[in-house]
Design an enzyme around this catalytic site. Structure first.
Site, PDB file in Angstrom:
ATOM      1  N   SER A 155       0.836  -1.200   0.000  1.00 37.85           N
ATOM      2  CA  SER A 155       0.000   0.000   0.000  1.00 37.85           C
ATOM      3  C   SER A 155       0.880   1.262   0.000  1.00 37.85           C
ATOM      4  O   SER A 155       1.777   1.372  -0.840  1.00 37.85           O
ATOM      5  CB  SER A 155      -0.920  -0.058   1.224  1.00 37.85           C
ATOM      6  OG  SER A 155      -1.924   0.899   1.144  1.00 37.85           O
ATOM      7  N   ASP A 320      -8.933  -6.658  -4.160  1.00 38.15           N
ATOM      8  CA  ASP A 320      -8.549  -5.329  -3.675  1.00 38.15           C
ATOM      9  C   ASP A 320      -9.166  -4.282  -4.592  1.00 38.15           C
ATOM     10  O   ASP A 320      -8.741  -4.118  -5.734  1.00 38.15           O
ATOM     11  CB  ASP A 320      -7.015  -5.212  -3.670  1.00 38.15           C
ATOM     12  CG  ASP A 320      -6.521  -3.877  -3.137  1.00 38.15           C
ATOM     13  OD1 ASP A 320      -7.360  -2.984  -2.876  1.00 38.15           O
ATOM     14  OD2 ASP A 320      -5.293  -3.730  -2.975  1.00 38.15           O
ATOM     15  N   HIS A 353      -7.953  -5.212   0.096  1.00 40.01           N
ATOM     16  CA  HIS A 353      -6.679  -4.506   0.173  1.00 40.01           C
ATOM     17  C   HIS A 353      -5.806  -5.058   1.306  1.00 40.01           C
ATOM     18  O   HIS A 353      -4.579  -5.133   1.179  1.00 40.01           O
ATOM     19  CB  HIS A 353      -6.940  -3.014   0.373  1.00 40.01           C
ATOM     20  CG  HIS A 353      -5.711  -2.166   0.366  1.00 40.01           C
ATOM     21  ND1 HIS A 353      -4.818  -2.169  -0.689  1.00 40.01           N
ATOM     22  CD2 HIS A 353      -5.205  -1.291   1.269  1.00 40.01           C
ATOM     23  CE1 HIS A 353      -3.820  -1.332  -0.416  1.00 40.01           C
ATOM     24  NE2 HIS A 353      -4.032  -0.793   0.760  1.00 40.01           N
TER      25      HIS A 353
END
Lengths: 380, 201
Positions: A155, A320, A353
């Site tokens: 991320s 995600d 995610h």
């Protein structure tokens, strides 16, 4: 299996103080600052086996192991880091830090501003991913690491790994970019702004200077975290875990907690608001929004990546939707167009995610295969 | 450490490898565990990428030091720019593709030359099995009709006609059977066809 097996065991954090001023992208300068970090494993004689772990939005330096034997949970990436794990601490020297602006020991809005003797609060400058990378490079200097065997992150952490490969090509042998994107989409910025608005409009926020008022914008933080949490999970994953389960088995026709998912989100939000700093949350989401390494190259990501010399591993997760596989593929396309060595895996997962923190087998296998290669590269 | 050495490269992959000049830029479609690319990198200083749909194979490629990108060939080759490779390889896969013509055109969009190999349906054993009333099952076609991934069968002439229709010229053709090259009556005696093709003009 005992809790210490394949764990780095009991760890402790360290601090590094920096007196050389750091010029930030926003135009301001931090005259001095502190970074809090942890290390696992041993740096080899050639100083070639160091791996930097970059954290995501609400992360910090405590990536693996425990502080006390009875700690309820280990560091945030304990599943990936440790003896025998993909980031194998028998082979690698792992460094994990809390970024500038953080609230876990590194200098940030809740730290004391030496010029005023009060918490920085609203006066703390906005920090960006390139600023973090510069600060991390200084930490590397301090630790005697000229070149990272790998810089790894998921991320927002993946964005730092990418920025490293561009800003310090000679200092990164491998960049592992997981569940990230070359820049945020409008939808992502929109989510971030709703989270920020929740904090900014909390009456306890006091324009960011709530510390001296003895207040904490808990409600804002809680909402921000609840919203974030929804976007980090997938509909399927949430459905599997909670469905429409009711706590008492029947409708109450009111606004208290009825569905299990409500209970879960409120619990997560409450927990978060107990330990996370509101100003740090604002800063981290802004760093996400501003991230765009192509911007300095006329919007041309390929041109930005041309200078990188690292090998890349890019990974994404099918469920995600916050940073969808399409976003990782944009990065992969640009890396290919820039003629870089890149491997890309799209992992089947229902974890959304957050899958980058989980242990889906194909993901672990891919990381292990890549890091085995890195270990062979740095073997004396 | 690598399981990919000269001795283990399959004969059909070896023939493809022989067609690739040193230091070429190669794209290997459906690269599997990366055996061919690993060999080419090691012996011919070739650079390039593999494309593979199975993430387990991506990990195997990574272990072999091969740059492999996960992707579905049916979706085309959007990850790759025009004319960015010397050779684009599609080994024993075209017969299993839905978009047969499209992939051939895509290969010659991103590459100067394409190498396509496929099981030759015209091989006499296949014809013989059909004469006996059954769909062929053989070394190069190891599936039963009801669970085969292969949907677009062709013989040498069919593939050459498809190339001609799209302005694609055949630069070289080799037909093999059980690892041996077949020169006489190739469409009858060859079980595996290898083509090196490029755009005409």
């Amino acid at each position: 299996m005992s809790t210490t097996e394949s764990s780095v065991g009991i760890v402790s954090a360290q601090q590094a103080l920096f007196d050389v001023p750091l010029d930030l992208a926003c135009g301001k300068t931090l005259t001095s600052y502190q970074l809090t970090f942890e290390t696992y494993g041993e740096l080899n004689a050639a100083r070639s086996n160091a791996i930097l772990i970059c954290h995501a939005l609400s992360g910090h330096h405590h990536a693996a192991g425990r502080y006390q034997p009875d700690d309820k949970s280990p560091g945030w990436w304990d599943s990936m880091i440790g003896p025998g794990k993909p980031i194998d601490t028998r082979r690698f020297f792992v460094v994990a830090l809390n970024n500038l602006g953080g609230c876990h020991g590194s200098t940030g809005p809740s730290s004391i501003n030496p010029e005023t003797g009060r918490p920085w609060g609203s006066a703390f400058p906005v920090v960006t991913v390139p600023d973090w990378v510069t600060a991390q490079a200084r930490l590397a200097d301090r630790l005697g690491i000229d070149r990272w065997a790998a810089v790894i992150g998921g991320s927002l952490g993946g964005m730092q790994a990418l920025q490293w490969s561009i800003n310090y090509p000679e200092r990164v042998a491998n960049a592992i970019v997981v569940a990230a994107a070359p820049k945020l989409s409008a939808q992502n910025i929109a989510f971030n702004d709703v989270a920020r608005q929740a904090i900014l409009t909390d009456p306890d926020f006091h324009g960011g200077d709530f510390y001296q008022n003895g207040a904490i914008p808990r409600r804002g933080l809680r909402l921000a975290r609840m919203l974030g949490h929804i976007t980090y999970l997938s509909d399927d994953g949430m459905g599997e875990k909670f469905g429409r389960m009711l706590r008492s088995g029947e409708y109450k026709f009111g606004y208290d907690v009825e569905f299990e998912i409500e209970s879960y989100l409120r619990y997560q939000g409450d927990k978060f608001s107990d330990y996370f700093d509101a100003n740090t949350y604002l800063l981290m989401t802004k760093a996400l929004d501003y991230f765009d390494p192509a911007k300095d190259h006329g919007g041309d990501l390929v041109a930005a990546l041309k200078q990188a010399t690292a090998n890349f591993l890019v990974a994404s997760f099918t469920s995600d939707w916050r940073f969808s596989p399409l976003r990782s593929r944009e990065l992969v396309q640009a890396l290919i167009a820039a003629d870089k060595r890149v491997a890309y895996g799209e992992i089947e997962s229902t974890h959304g995610h957050d899958a980058f923190l989980m242990t889906d087998q194909p993901y672990v296998d891919l990381m292990r295969a890549y890091l085995d290669r890195v270990a062979k590269e740095v073997a004396a | 450490m690598s399981q990919h050495s000269d001795t283990t490269l399959r004969p059909d992959l070896q023939l493809i490898a022989d067609w690739i000049p040193p230091r070429s830029r190669v794209l290997d479609l459906g690269c599997g565990d990366g055996a061919l690319l690993a060999h080419l990198q090691c012996h011919k200083q070739v650079t390039g990428y593999g494309v593979e749909i199975d993430v387990g194979n991506i990990a195997r490629c990574v272990a072999a030091g091969v740059n492999a990108v996960q992707g579905d060939l049916e979706a085309g080759l959007a990850d790759f720019r025009d004319a960015s490779f010397d050779h684009v390889i599609l080994s024993q896969t075209i017969q299993a593709m839905q978009h047969t013509e499209e992939i051939l055109l895509e290969m010659l969009r991103v590459g100067r030359e394409a190498i396509v190999t496929f099981p030759n349906f015209g091989y006499w054993e296949n014809r013989w099995q059909i004469l006996q009333g059954h769909m062929p099952v053989s070394e190069t076609i190891p599936y039963q009709w009801y669970d085969t991934p292969n949907i677009h069968w062709c013989m040498l002439g069919d593939f050459e006609a498809l190339c001609a229709k799209n302005g694609i010229g055949v630069l070289e053709r080799v037909v093999m059977n059980e690892g041996r090259r077949i020169r006489v009556l190739p469409n009858l005696r060859g079980s595996l066809a290898f083509y090196r093709v490029a755009r005409r003009g």
